[in-house]
Design a protein around this motif. Structure first.
Motif, PDB file in Angstrom:
ATOM      1  N   ILE A 236       0.136  -7.705   7.230  1.00 33.13           N
ATOM      2  CA  ILE A 236      -0.474  -7.573   5.902  1.00 33.13           C
ATOM      3  C   ILE A 236      -1.188  -6.232   5.774  1.00 33.13           C
ATOM      4  CG2 ILE A 236      -2.278  -8.500   4.397  1.00 33.13           C
ATOM      5  CD1 ILE A 236      -1.535 -11.279   5.430  1.00 33.13           C
ATOM      6  N   ILE A 237      -1.938  -5.857   6.801  1.00 32.65           N
ATOM      7  CA  ILE A 237      -2.631  -4.565   6.775  1.00 32.65           C
ATOM      8  C   ILE A 237      -1.630  -3.418   6.749  1.00 32.65           C
ATOM      9  CG2 ILE A 237      -4.166  -3.058   8.098  1.00 32.65           C
ATOM     10  CD1 ILE A 237      -5.677  -5.476   9.006  1.00 32.65           C
TER      11      ILE A 237
ATOM     12  N   ILE B 144       8.598   4.232  -7.325  1.00 34.55           N
ATOM     13  CA  ILE B 144       7.743   4.197  -6.134  1.00 34.55           C
ATOM     14  C   ILE B 144       6.500   3.357  -6.394  1.00 34.55           C
ATOM     15  CG2 ILE B 144       6.216   5.637  -4.716  1.00 34.55           C
ATOM     16  CD1 ILE B 144       8.314   7.721  -4.624  1.00 34.55           C
ATOM     17  N   HIS B 145       5.947   3.493  -7.596  1.00 36.48           N
ATOM     18  CA  HIS B 145       4.781   2.674  -7.929  1.00 36.48           C
ATOM     19  C   HIS B 145       5.158   1.190  -7.986  1.00 36.48           C
ATOM     20  CE1 HIS B 145       0.880   1.694  -9.640  1.00 36.48           C
ATOM     21  NE2 HIS B 145       1.511   0.956 -10.532  1.00 36.48           N
ATOM     22  N   CYS B 146       6.345   0.891  -8.477  1.00 40.39           N
ATOM     23  CA  CYS B 146       6.802  -0.506  -8.467  1.00 40.39           C
ATOM     24  C   CYS B 146       6.931  -1.020  -7.033  1.00 40.39           C
ATOM     25  CB  CYS B 146       8.137  -0.629  -9.197  1.00 40.39           C
ATOM     26  SG  CYS B 146       8.047  -0.327 -10.979  1.00 40.39           S
TER      27      CYS B 146
ATOM     28  N   PHE C 242       4.637  -4.263  -2.458  1.00 46.14           N
ATOM     29  CA  PHE C 242       3.957  -4.374  -1.169  1.00 46.14           C
ATOM     30  C   PHE C 242       2.639  -5.135  -1.300  1.00 46.14           C
ATOM     31  CE2 PHE C 242       6.178  -0.288   0.317  1.00 46.14           C
ATOM     32  CZ  PHE C 242       7.206  -1.024   0.881  1.00 46.14           C
ATOM     33  N   ILE C 243       1.874  -4.800  -2.336  1.00 49.04           N
ATOM     34  CA  ILE C 243       0.556  -5.425  -2.470  1.00 49.04           C
ATOM     35  C   ILE C 243       0.694  -6.880  -2.903  1.00 49.04           C
ATOM     36  CG2 ILE C 243      -0.133  -5.066  -4.884  1.00 49.04           C
ATOM     37  CD1 ILE C 243      -2.149  -4.124  -1.755  1.00 49.04           C
ATOM     38  N   SER C 244       1.741  -7.212  -3.659  1.00 50.71           N
ATOM     39  CA  SER C 244       1.933  -8.608  -4.057  1.00 50.71           C
ATOM     40  C   SER C 244       2.325  -9.466  -2.855  1.00 50.71           C
ATOM     41  CB  SER C 244       3.000  -8.697  -5.154  1.00 50.71           C
ATOM     42  OG  SER C 244       4.241  -8.206  -4.683  1.00 50.71           O
TER      43      SER C 244
END
Length: 200
Positions: A21-22, A163-165, A170-172
């Protein structure tokens, strides 16, 4: 004479899932940094634009030969034509906030590994989940806001938007996995042999 007795030692291990996760959060920061430092987010007939940089095509006329030439000029933050570019400083602010909050969440998640108390570790991890939720909302707002700000003209999404998507993906994944593992116990018990005293 007594036989050796088995005893169990309590040890704390770092969950590989939480380490992953990190790692995803670090990738999120890297992708945000790459996307923020380019202007290839959205392209219109005037040029291509990003949160911090804008590059526009300018037509130059030569009075002597009546010929024209088109050059691309880039500037930091502001645009030459200033058409529908209110989203630029707004998205830049949201992306910078997302980057900073992700760094804070990485720090807090790492601190949860070195605490001995399960209650404190769980509290740190819950705070990490809260920060990840805020980051996810910020990134999702940017994804939705950019197309909406150009709905009245023809535009093309560029690779920095993709790239932002990817950073949002990744964060989701980090958020969902962190929620699923927030109540897991990272304490294991290993068996050790205790030599008993010999009764003479």
């Amino acid at each position: 004479m007594y036989a050796p007795r088995a005893k169990f030692e309590r040890i704390y291990i770092v969950s590989p899932v939480k380490v992953a996760i990190i790692f995803l959060m670090v990738l999120h920061c890297l992708f945000l940094l790459i996307a923020l430092l380019t202007s290839f987010w959205i392209q219109t007939k005037f040029g291509h634009y990003g949160p911090l940089y804008s590059c526009e095509n300018r037509l130059h006329w030569k009075t002597t030969s009546r010929l024209s030439s088109i050059t691309t000029e880039c500037q930091f933050v502001r645009s030459f034509h200033r058409l529908n570019l209110l989203w630029m400083p707004i998205t830049a602010l949201f992306i910078i906030l997302s980057f900073i909050i992700t760094l804070i969440s990485i720090l807090i998640a790492t601190l949860s590994f070195i605490k001995n108390s399960f209650t404190i570790r769980r509290r740190y991890w819950l705070f990490t989940i809260l920060l990840l939720l805020i980051v996810f909302l910020l990134d999702s707002f940017v994804i939705i806001f950019i197309p909406l700000s150009h709905h009245q003209q023809i535009y093309y999404l560029q690779w920095a938007y993709g790239i932002h998507c990817g950073a949002t993906l990744f964060i989701s994944v980090s958020l969902i996995t962190a929620i699923l593992t927030h109540n897991t116990d990272d304490i294991q018990y290993i068996e050790a042999i205790e030599e008993s005293s010999i009764d003479k």
